[in-house]
Design a protein around this motif. Structure first.
Motif, PDB file in Angstrom:
ATOM      1  N   ILE A  82       0.840  -1.207   0.000  1.00 35.33           N
ATOM      2  CA  ILE A  82       0.000   0.000   0.000  1.00 35.33           C
ATOM      3  C   ILE A  82       0.873   1.254   0.000  1.00 35.33           C
ATOM      4  O   ILE A  82       0.599   2.226  -0.712  1.00 35.33           O
ATOM      5  N   ALA A  83       1.947   1.240   0.809  1.00 38.46           N
ATOM      6  CA  ALA A  83       2.843   2.398   0.891  1.00 38.46           C
ATOM      7  C   ALA A  83       3.527   2.666  -0.443  1.00 38.46           C
ATOM      8  O   ALA A  83       3.680   3.819  -0.861  1.00 38.46           O
ATOM      9  N   ILE A  84       3.933   1.602  -1.141  1.00 36.23           N
ATOM     10  CA  ILE A  84       4.595   1.771  -2.437  1.00 36.23           C
ATOM     11  C   ILE A  84       3.613   2.315  -3.472  1.00 36.23           C
ATOM     12  O   ILE A  84       3.969   3.163  -4.298  1.00 36.23           O
ATOM     13  N   VAL A  85       2.378   1.829  -3.436  1.00 37.11           N
ATOM     14  CA  VAL A  85       1.355   2.340  -4.357  1.00 37.11           C
ATOM     15  C   VAL A  85       1.117   3.829  -4.123  1.00 37.11           C
ATOM     16  O   VAL A  85       1.043   4.627  -5.066  1.00 37.11           O
ATOM     17  N   LEU A  86       1.011   4.219  -2.845  1.00 35.95           N
ATOM     18  CA  LEU A  86       0.783   5.630  -2.514  1.00 35.95           C
ATOM     19  C   LEU A  86       2.008   6.487  -2.815  1.00 35.95           C
ATOM     20  O   LEU A  86       1.889   7.694  -3.033  1.00 35.95           O
ATOM     21  N   ALA A  87       3.189   5.860  -2.823  1.00 35.93           N
ATOM     22  CA  ALA A  87       4.417   6.610  -3.086  1.00 35.93           C
ATOM     23  C   ALA A  87       4.507   7.078  -4.532  1.00 35.93           C
ATOM     24  O   ALA A  87       5.224   8.030  -4.832  1.00 35.93           O
ATOM     25  N   LYS A  88       3.779   6.426  -5.420  1.00 37.25           N
ATOM     26  CA  LYS A  88       3.869   6.783  -6.836  1.00 37.25           C
ATOM     27  C   LYS A  88       3.393   8.205  -7.105  1.00 37.25           C
ATOM     28  O   LYS A  88       4.121   8.996  -7.712  1.00 37.25           O
ATOM     29  N   PRO A  89       2.176   8.612  -6.652  1.00 40.70           N
ATOM     30  CA  PRO A  89       1.787  10.018  -6.859  1.00 40.70           C
ATOM     31  C   PRO A  89       2.641  10.990  -6.048  1.00 40.70           C
ATOM     32  O   PRO A  89       2.853  12.139  -6.467  1.00 40.70           O
ATOM     33  N   VAL A  90       3.149  10.544  -4.885  1.00 44.63           N
ATOM     34  CA  VAL A  90       4.029  11.411  -4.095  1.00 44.63           C
ATOM     35  C   VAL A  90       5.316  11.674  -4.861  1.00 44.63           C
ATOM     36  O   VAL A  90       5.836  12.797  -4.888  1.00 44.63           O
ATOM     37  N   LYS A  91       5.823  10.632  -5.518  1.00 43.08           N
ATOM     38  CA  LYS A  91       7.025  10.791  -6.329  1.00 43.08           C
ATOM     39  C   LYS A  91       6.765  11.746  -7.491  1.00 43.08           C
ATOM     40  O   LYS A  91       7.651  12.486  -7.912  1.00 43.08           O
ATOM     41  N   TYR A  92       5.562  11.702  -8.010  1.00 45.53           N
ATOM     42  CA  TYR A  92       5.157  12.614  -9.079  1.00 45.53           C
ATOM     43  C   TYR A  92       5.407  14.063  -8.656  1.00 45.53           C
ATOM     44  O   TYR A  92       5.989  14.868  -9.398  1.00 45.53           O
ATOM     45  N   ILE A  93       4.984  14.396  -7.435  1.00 44.60           N
ATOM     46  CA  ILE A  93       5.109  15.765  -6.937  1.00 44.60           C
ATOM     47  C   ILE A  93       6.559  16.096  -6.582  1.00 44.60           C
ATOM     48  O   ILE A  93       7.094  17.138  -6.983  1.00 44.60           O
ATOM     49  N   LEU A  94       7.208  15.197  -5.840  1.00 42.66           N
ATOM     50  CA  LEU A  94       8.569  15.472  -5.376  1.00 42.66           C
ATOM     51  C   LEU A  94       9.580  15.451  -6.508  1.00 42.66           C
ATOM     52  O   LEU A  94      10.604  16.124  -6.431  1.00 42.66           O
ATOM     53  N   TRP A  95       9.295  14.691  -7.574  1.00 43.29           N
ATOM     54  CA  TRP A  95      10.223  14.640  -8.704  1.00 43.29           C
ATOM     55  C   TRP A  95      10.416  16.011  -9.337  1.00 43.29           C
ATOM     56  O   TRP A  95      11.486  16.338  -9.848  1.00 43.29           O
ATOM     57  N   ILE A  96       9.357  16.815  -9.303  1.00 39.66           N
ATOM     58  CA  ILE A  96       9.451  18.168  -9.868  1.00 39.66           C
ATOM     59  C   ILE A  96      10.518  18.969  -9.129  1.00 39.66           C
ATOM     60  O   ILE A  96      11.348  19.651  -9.734  1.00 39.66           O
ATOM     61  N   ALA A  97      10.517  18.862  -7.784  1.00 40.98           N
ATOM     62  CA  ALA A  97      11.514  19.585  -6.985  1.00 40.98           C
ATOM     63  C   ALA A  97      12.905  19.019  -7.193  1.00 40.98           C
ATOM     64  O   ALA A  97      13.891  19.758  -7.260  1.00 40.98           O
ATOM     65  N   MET A  98      13.007  17.693  -7.322  1.00 45.23           N
ATOM     66  CA  MET A  98      14.318  17.064  -7.465  1.00 45.23           C
ATOM     67  C   MET A  98      14.889  17.249  -8.855  1.00 45.23           C
ATOM     68  O   MET A  98      16.105  17.285  -9.042  1.00 45.23           O
ATOM     69  N   LYS A  99      14.030  17.399  -9.848  1.00 44.97           N
ATOM     70  CA  LYS A  99      14.470  17.462 -11.232  1.00 44.97           C
ATOM     71  C   LYS A  99      14.801  18.876 -11.684  1.00 44.97           C
ATOM     72  O   LYS A  99      15.693  19.084 -12.504  1.00 44.97           O
ATOM     73  N   ASN A 100      14.099  19.857 -11.141  1.00 44.42           N
ATOM     74  CA  ASN A 100      14.180  21.212 -11.689  1.00 44.42           C
ATOM     75  C   ASN A 100      15.537  21.873 -11.497  1.00 44.42           C
ATOM     76  O   ASN A 100      15.990  22.618 -12.344  1.00 44.42           O
ATOM     77  N   GLU A 101      16.196  21.620 -10.366  1.00 43.43           N
ATOM     78  CA  GLU A 101      17.450  22.329 -10.101  1.00 43.43           C
ATOM     79  C   GLU A 101      18.529  22.000 -11.124  1.00 43.43           C
ATOM     80  O   GLU A 101      19.159  22.897 -11.666  1.00 43.43           O
ATOM     81  N   PRO A 102      18.773  20.717 -11.444  1.00 44.61           N
ATOM     82  CA  PRO A 102      19.763  20.441 -12.490  1.00 44.61           C
ATOM     83  C   PRO A 102      19.369  21.045 -13.825  1.00 44.61           C
ATOM     84  O   PRO A 102      20.223  21.469 -14.594  1.00 44.61           O
ATOM     85  N   ARG A 103      18.060  21.103 -14.123  1.00 49.88           N
ATOM     86  CA  ARG A 103      17.628  21.692 -15.375  1.00 49.88           C
ATOM     87  C   ARG A 103      17.951  23.178 -15.406  1.00 49.88           C
ATOM     88  O   ARG A 103      18.393  23.714 -16.409  1.00 49.88           O
ATOM     89  N   ARG A 104      17.720  23.867 -14.268  1.00 54.35           N
ATOM     90  CA  ARG A 104      18.037  25.295 -14.204  1.00 54.35           C
ATOM     91  C   ARG A 104      19.529  25.521 -14.374  1.00 54.35           C
ATOM     92  O   ARG A 104      19.971  26.447 -15.037  1.00 54.35           O
ATOM     93  N   GLN A 105      20.328  24.647 -13.730  1.00 50.01           N
ATOM     94  CA  GLN A 105      21.774  24.771 -13.863  1.00 50.01           C
ATOM     95  C   GLN A 105      22.211  24.561 -15.306  1.00 50.01           C
ATOM     96  O   GLN A 105      23.101  25.244 -15.804  1.00 50.01           O
ATOM     97  N   LYS A 106      21.560  23.619 -15.997  1.00 45.24           N
ATOM     98  CA  LYS A 106      21.890  23.355 -17.388  1.00 45.24           C
ATOM     99  C   LYS A 106      21.535  24.552 -18.257  1.00 45.24           C
ATOM    100  O   LYS A 106      22.289  24.939 -19.158  1.00 45.24           O
ATOM    101  N   VAL A 107      20.376  25.160 -17.974  1.00 49.37           N
ATOM    102  CA  VAL A 107      19.957  26.337 -18.737  1.00 49.37           C
ATOM    103  C   VAL A 107      20.930  27.481 -18.531  1.00 49.37           C
ATOM    104  O   VAL A 107      21.334  28.168 -19.470  1.00 49.37           O
ATOM    105  N   LEU A 108      21.349  27.687 -17.258  1.00 55.82           N
ATOM    106  CA  LEU A 108      22.292  28.760 -16.961  1.00 55.82           C
ATOM    107  C   LEU A 108      23.638  28.502 -17.642  1.00 55.82           C
ATOM    108  O   LEU A 108      24.268  29.427 -18.153  1.00 55.82           O
ATOM    109  N   LYS A 109      24.062  27.242 -17.659  1.00 49.29           N
ATOM    110  CA  LYS A 109      25.335  26.893 -18.287  1.00 49.29           C
ATOM    111  C   LYS A 109      25.272  27.177 -19.789  1.00 49.29           C
ATOM    112  O   LYS A 109      26.208  27.752 -20.370  1.00 49.29           O
TER     113      LYS A 109
END
Length: 230
Positions: A194-221
């Protein structure tokens, strides 16, 4: 949610992209560590009806299970962060219990290695690695169930093995009650799934925070390269 962010999420969920190293990822690591500590000292009385067959036919009896959501949180952590950063969560939890605060289930400090409960903590590392790698290949229901079973069995097997090792060296090992152990394995597997199933939408939200910073750094570079090229 716009199409670009949805595309990024599908990339990590369905193509197994590794969790990026970023400030957002480290924030999620700290959050999961705190959540694990809270789960260690949380007890939930789960009440449910269980079908039984008797002389009067099918009846339902009321059952209660005292759930400590520590293992489900570990499984959810593996699902959200993967094996690499999930291991970092387990390491922070271990170091906190050794040197900062007694955050383990029955105390803390270096002396906790003489307790058979420490074997379960070692099992957290194994469960996180196995479950994280299984879910990194494909995040479907079959792998969720597989990760739950393998993860829970890893934890309990490490606990049993460590208990026998302590008993062998005449420390505080305790022979496990196999009837109770099987019951815990079944419940832990169900709630971990049950916890793993519920983690999927949570990962959806948190992935945005984890993914965006490297993308911003790449854009700045790229911007800096363009400026220098001009």
């Amino acid at each position: 949610m716009n199409k670009r962010l949805v595309g990024e999420y599908r990339e990590v969920i369905f193509r197994g992209e590794k969790t990026p190293f970023s400030l957002g990822t480290l924030s999620v690591v700290v959050f999961c560590t705190v959540l694990l500590i809270v789960a260690t000292f949380t007890k939930l009385d789960v009440t449910y009806y269980w079908p039984t067959f008797g002389e009067d036919g099918l009846t339902f009896i009321l059952k209660k299970y005292p759930l400590v959501p520590q293992i489900p949180v570990i499984m959810a952590t593996a699902a959200i962060l993967g094996a690499r950063f999930g291991t970092l969560v387990m390491l922070l939890y271990l170091l906190t219990g050794f040197f900062l605060w007694p955050v383990f289930g029955f105390g803390g400090g270096i002396g906790y290695v003489k307790s058979y409960f420490f074997g379960y903590i070692l099992g957290f590392f194994a469960a996180n690695i196995f479950a994280g790698r299984i879910l990194s290949h494909k995040y479907n229901l079959m792998n969720m169930l597989y990760a739950s079973i393998i993860g829970v069995l890893s934890i309990h097997m490490c606990g049993i093995l460590y208990s026998f090792i302590l008993e062998l060296f005449k420390f505080s090992g305790v022979a496990p009650n196999f009837q109770t152990l099987i019951s815990h394995i079944v419940y832990d597997t169900v709630f971990s799934f049950i916890a793993i199933v519920l983690a999927k939408p949570v990962k959806y939200i948190l992935w945005i925070a984890m993914k965006n910073e490297p993308r911003r750094q790449k854009v700045l570079k790229n911007s800096n390269v363009n400026v220098q090229g001009n």
